[in-house]
Design an enzyme around this catalytic site. Structure first.
Site, PDB file in Angstrom:
ATOM      1  N   ASP A 174       0.834  -1.200   0.000  1.00  0.00           N
ATOM      2  CA  ASP A 174       0.000   0.000   0.000  1.00  0.00           C
ATOM      3  C   ASP A 174       0.879   1.265   0.000  1.00  0.00           C
ATOM      4  OD1 ASP A 174      -2.440   1.332   0.155  1.00  0.00           O
ATOM      5  OD2 ASP A 174      -2.582   1.210   2.343  1.00  0.00           O
ATOM      6  N   ASN A 229     -10.130  -0.098   0.255  1.00  0.00           N
ATOM      7  CA  ASN A 229      -9.083  -0.249   1.272  1.00  0.00           C
ATOM      8  C   ASN A 229      -9.625  -0.037   2.681  1.00  0.00           C
ATOM      9  OD1 ASN A 229      -7.379  -0.462  -0.888  1.00  0.00           O
ATOM     10  ND2 ASN A 229      -6.114   1.303  -0.374  1.00  0.00           N
ATOM     11  N   THR A 265      -7.854   1.377   9.151  1.00  0.00           N
ATOM     12  CA  THR A 265      -8.125   1.798  10.535  1.00  0.00           C
ATOM     13  C   THR A 265      -9.056   0.818  11.255  1.00  0.00           C
ATOM     14  OG1 THR A 265      -7.815   4.076   9.822  1.00  0.00           O
ATOM     15  CG2 THR A 265      -8.921   3.763  11.932  1.00  0.00           C
TER      16      THR A 265
HETATM   17  P1  13P Z   1      -8.766   3.667   6.332  1.00  0.00           P
HETATM   18  O1  13P Z   1      -7.677   3.648   7.353  1.00  0.00           O
HETATM   19  O2  13P Z   1      -9.608   4.873   6.409  1.00  0.00           O
HETATM   20  O3  13P Z   1      -9.546   2.400   6.333  1.00  0.00           O
HETATM   21  O4  13P Z   1      -8.058   3.788   4.892  1.00  0.00           O
HETATM   22  C1  13P Z   1      -7.319   2.715   4.428  1.00  0.00           C
HETATM   23  C2  13P Z   1      -6.603   3.031   3.173  1.00  0.00           C
HETATM   24  O5  13P Z   1      -7.117   3.700   2.296  1.00  0.00           O
HETATM   25  C3  13P Z   1      -5.279   2.459   3.003  1.00  0.00           C
HETATM   26  O6  13P Z   1      -4.663   2.866   1.837  1.00  0.00           O
END
Ligand code: 13P
Length: 284
Positions: free
Chosen positions: A82, A230, A233
């Site tokens: 990522d 994605n 969090t």
């Molecule tokens: P969140 O932490 O808001 O779920 O986002 C994850 C994300 O986009 C990782 O690239």
């Protein structure tokens, strides 16, 4: 079943109008939890690793845990890096065995972003690996990548066209108003922009900042063609709350396997809730 890249997984998702969750795992336990969830729901899966997680475990240390888990799973699993802003690290991960990487050049001028993303896409080809690119700025904190609120810039359709044509990427994340981390108010998502970009895009679109979006927001984005969502969090919250709740309720016990199982169950439930929202269950 198989260790795969994101190509086939996302092509089918785009065609059949569902999305595949890319869950940011932190360690063996969270990887096991998301694989268990996807296996139970017969969903394809993207095991996503932040660059902070890669640095914590080491490139080889991490991928040597994940590939056997992916190969052993009864569903197709891709392992995707990522938000990598460092072209050398992206190449190292491809050399080590990641089946997919995101090169994030979104903070760079367009021509520099195109040049580097194209370079990584060409590099990935020799491994039959896939590459995700980004345009615009997604607000919030995703481990090492910090974009202050107010700095957000939605992707521009004419730039998306040029970026897509010139880079040859396999998945595309345009900034449309979603944010990493927890939303402070109602997110202002530009659905029209998303639709317009989807219509000109040669490859499937990715939604970042999935944690905290409402079910109908996911539904709308998926109906417009979002093929990858994605989630980071929510996995972190589930992991920490699982650990805390077990320890609070079992302060006098010394039973690590029960603790691990509890944490796995909490992370697995969170993952399952998202898979069900994304419509990827029973697609195998
Ligand atoms: P969140 O932490 O808001 O779920 O986002 C994850 C994300 O986009 C990782 O690239």
């Amino acid at each position: 079943m198989s260790y795969v890249n994101m190509g086939q997984i996302l092509k089918k998702a785009r065609e059949e109008r569902y999305a595949v969750g890319a869950f940011n795992i932190l360690n063996h336990l969270t990887a096991k939890a998301v694989i268990d969830a996807a296996e139970e729901l017969r969903s394809p899966l993207i095991l996503q690793t932040s660059t902070a997680t890669v640095k914590f475990h080491g490139v080889d240390g991490l991928i040597k845990q994940l590939i056997p888990m992916a190969e052993y799973a009864s569903i197709p699993v891709a392992v995707h890096l990522d938000h990598c802003t460092d072209a050398d690290l992206a190449k190292k991960c491809l050399d080590a065995g990641w089946s997919s990487v995101m090169f994030d050049g979104s903070k760079k001028p367009l021509d520099e972003n195109i040049r580097l993303t194209k370079e990584i896409a060409a590099y990935a080809k020799k491994y039959n690996a896939t590459v995700e690119g980004e345009l615009g700025a997604i607000v919030g904190v995703e481990e090492d990548v910090i974009v202050a609120s107010g700095d957000e810039a939605l992707a521009k359709v004419d730039e998306c066209k040029i970026f897509l044509e010139q880079t040859g990427i396999d998945a595309f994340a345009p900034a449309i108003g979603t944010a990493h981390g927890l939303y402070k108010g109602k997110p202002k998502i530009n659905f029209d922009l998303f639709k317009e970009i989807e219509e000109i895009s040669s490859c499937p679109l990715v939604v970042h900042g999935g944690t905290g979006l409402e079910g109908d927001v996911f539904k709308q984005l998926i109906s417009l063609g979002a093929a990858k969502v994605n989630i980071s969090t929510a996995i972190k919250i589930a992991y920490c709350s699982g650990l805390k709740s077990y320890i609070e309720n079992n302060a006098d016990k010394v039973e690590p396997l029960k603790l691990d199982q509890h944490v796995i169950d909490v992370v697995k439930n969170t993952t399952k809730e998202h898979i069900l929202l994304f419509g990827s269950a029973n697609r195998i």
